[in-house]
Scaffold this motif. Structure first.
Motif, mmCIF file in Angstrom:
data_model
loop_
_atom_site.group_PDB
_atom_site.id
_atom_site.type_symbol
_atom_site.label_atom_id
_atom_site.label_comp_id
_atom_site.label_asym_id
_atom_site.label_seq_id
_atom_site.Cartn_x
_atom_site.Cartn_y
_atom_site.Cartn_z
ATOM 1 N N GLU A 96 -40.519 1.759 0.112
ATOM 2 C CA GLU A 96 -39.169 1.284 -0.213
ATOM 3 C C GLU A 96 -38.266 2.385 -0.756
ATOM 4 O OE1 GLU A 96 -39.460 -2.005 -2.834
ATOM 5 O OE2 GLU A 96 -40.440 -3.335 -1.375
ATOM 6 N N ASP A 97 -38.831 3.365 -1.431
ATOM 7 C CA ASP A 97 -37.993 4.359 -2.096
ATOM 8 C C ASP A 97 -37.679 5.572 -1.215
ATOM 9 O OD1 ASP A 97 -40.585 5.200 -2.030
ATOM 10 O OD2 ASP A 97 -40.586 6.090 -4.026
ATOM 11 N N ILE A 98 -38.012 5.508 0.080
ATOM 12 C CA ILE A 98 -37.766 6.638 0.979
ATOM 13 C C ILE A 98 -36.283 6.744 1.324
ATOM 14 C CG2 ILE A 98 -38.157 7.512 3.319
ATOM 15 C CD1 ILE A 98 -40.478 8.004 1.508
ATOM 16 N N GLU A 99 -35.727 7.923 1.196
ATOM 17 C CA GLU A 99 -34.329 8.164 1.544
ATOM 18 C C GLU A 99 -34.224 9.395 2.442
ATOM 19 O OE1 GLU A 99 -31.833 6.275 0.924
ATOM 20 O OE2 GLU A 99 -32.764 4.896 -0.518
ATOM 21 N N ASP A 102 -33.847 12.756 0.854
ATOM 22 C CA ASP A 102 -35.009 13.415 0.241
ATOM 23 C C ASP A 102 -35.466 14.627 1.051
ATOM 24 O OD1 ASP A 102 -35.035 11.494 -1.726
ATOM 25 O OD2 ASP A 102 -36.515 10.228 -0.710
ATOM 26 N N LYS A 124 -36.750 9.805 7.675
ATOM 27 C CA LYS A 124 -37.469 8.992 6.685
ATOM 28 C C LYS A 124 -38.976 9.012 6.940
ATOM 29 C CE LYS A 124 -33.689 5.809 5.536
ATOM 30 N NZ LYS A 124 -33.223 4.405 5.602
#
Length: 324
Positions: A96-99, A102, A124
């Motif tokens: 869920e926290d993948i951007e 990043d 991603k």
């Protein structure tokens, strides 16, 4: 008598002339007949050839018609939805926290050759692969492989899969992907990893060949050191233990050095010293490696302790045997 003979001669000559003329007339008729037959044959042959040419031409036209692209039926909305559903089912689930942000800026720049939505999707999955490579290499591989299915012509995507495969121990896949990157970019940035994969696959000679043929002046210092470490390991695989030790000696092998690659180099040197039976020297260089390893990336301190304990145990055994 003389008149009668002359008449006979003239009569015979006339007969011969008539015979000759009749023969010549017959030859002319025969020649004309042959000419007519040849003309008929030629006309027939032309007609036949024309028929074949026409048939071939018609067949060619039919073949060309068959090869003409036929109009494709428009894809329906339902079919588009079904294709999207299949794609989503095939894609590994992203944390869920993948951007996309990043990713390193250089990686994002390479992905901008793709449509925006696709670039973010691929990016991603690369982020996920990088985050999982240490704790779950197989899951990391799934993400990297999926990214490749979406952007196989982007070098950074192939590089990501190659590196993840290498860390997961999938040597052949790592070799295939990083070779592809080398061809696509004309860069030897990953030559040490390629050589190490060859060594892992039981081909130390190929690893040595790669080390010899590579223009080391074009490599970064860190890559030069890594390639030297791999080449030393390949020599060791071939039983060339002393050569492996000697190949790592040089200006970078100084205990006081604290370059980013110093700990790795000291550790490799100590490891080869131990393999060559020079255990006391190996203990010292494992200790040097431990001191240079500010990030605790190696088990140099443990290796030094184990060797020292082994040496002490051997000494104790030797002392007890001499007392006896």
């Amino acid at each position: 008598m003389a008149g009668s003979g002359a008449a006979d001669v003239e009569s015979g000559a006339g007969d011969r002339r008539e015979s000759v003329e009749a023969a010549e007339r017959q030859e002319r008729r025969d020649a004309e007949d042959r000419g007519e037959r040849q003309d008929r044959y030629n006309r027939s042959d032309r007609d036949n050839r024309g028929g074949r040419d026409n048939r071939d031409s018609r067949n060619d036209r039919r073949d060309r018609r068959d090869e003409r692209p036929r109009g494709k039926r428009p894809v329906t909305v339902e079919e588009q939805d079904a294709a999207l559903a299949r794609e989503l089912l095939e894609a590994p689930e992203l944390p869920e926290d993948i951007e996309f942000s990043d990713l390193d800026e250089e990686v994002r720049r390479e992905l901008r050759t793709l449509p925006k939505g696709l670039a973010e999707t691929v990016g991603k999955h690369l982020v996920a692969a990088g985050g999982l490579v240490d704790e779950d290499p197989e899951a990391a591989l799934e993400h990297a492989r999926y990214a490749k299915t979406k952007a196989s012509r982007v070098p950074i995507v192939r590089e990501g899969l190659g590196l993840v495969a290498y860390h997961a121990g999938n040597w052949q896949e790592a070799l295939s992907e990083l070779r592809a990157v080398r061809r696509m970019t004309r860069s030897d940035e990953h030559i040490a990893i390629i050589a190490d994969a060859e060594r892992a696959l039981g081909r130390p000679e190929r690893a040595l060949d790669l080390a010899k043929e590579t223009d080391k002046e074009r490599l970064t210092k860190a890559t030069q050191v890594e390639l030297a470490i791999v080449a030393a390991g390949a020599r060791r695989d071939l039983g060339q233990l002393d050569a492996a030790v000697v190949s790592l000696q040089g200006p970078d092998l100084q205990a006081a050095k604290r370059d980013p690659w110093s700990a790795r180099l000291f550790y490799a040197y100590a490891d080869n010293l131990e393999a060559a039976g020079r255990k006391e020297e190996a203990v010292q260089w494992f200790l040097n490696a431990a001191e240079a390893d500010a990030e605790d990336e190696t088990d140099a301190a443990e290796r030094a302790a184990d060797l020292a304990n082994e040496a002490n145990a051997n000494q104790a055994d030797g002392s007890s045997e001499s007392d006896d």
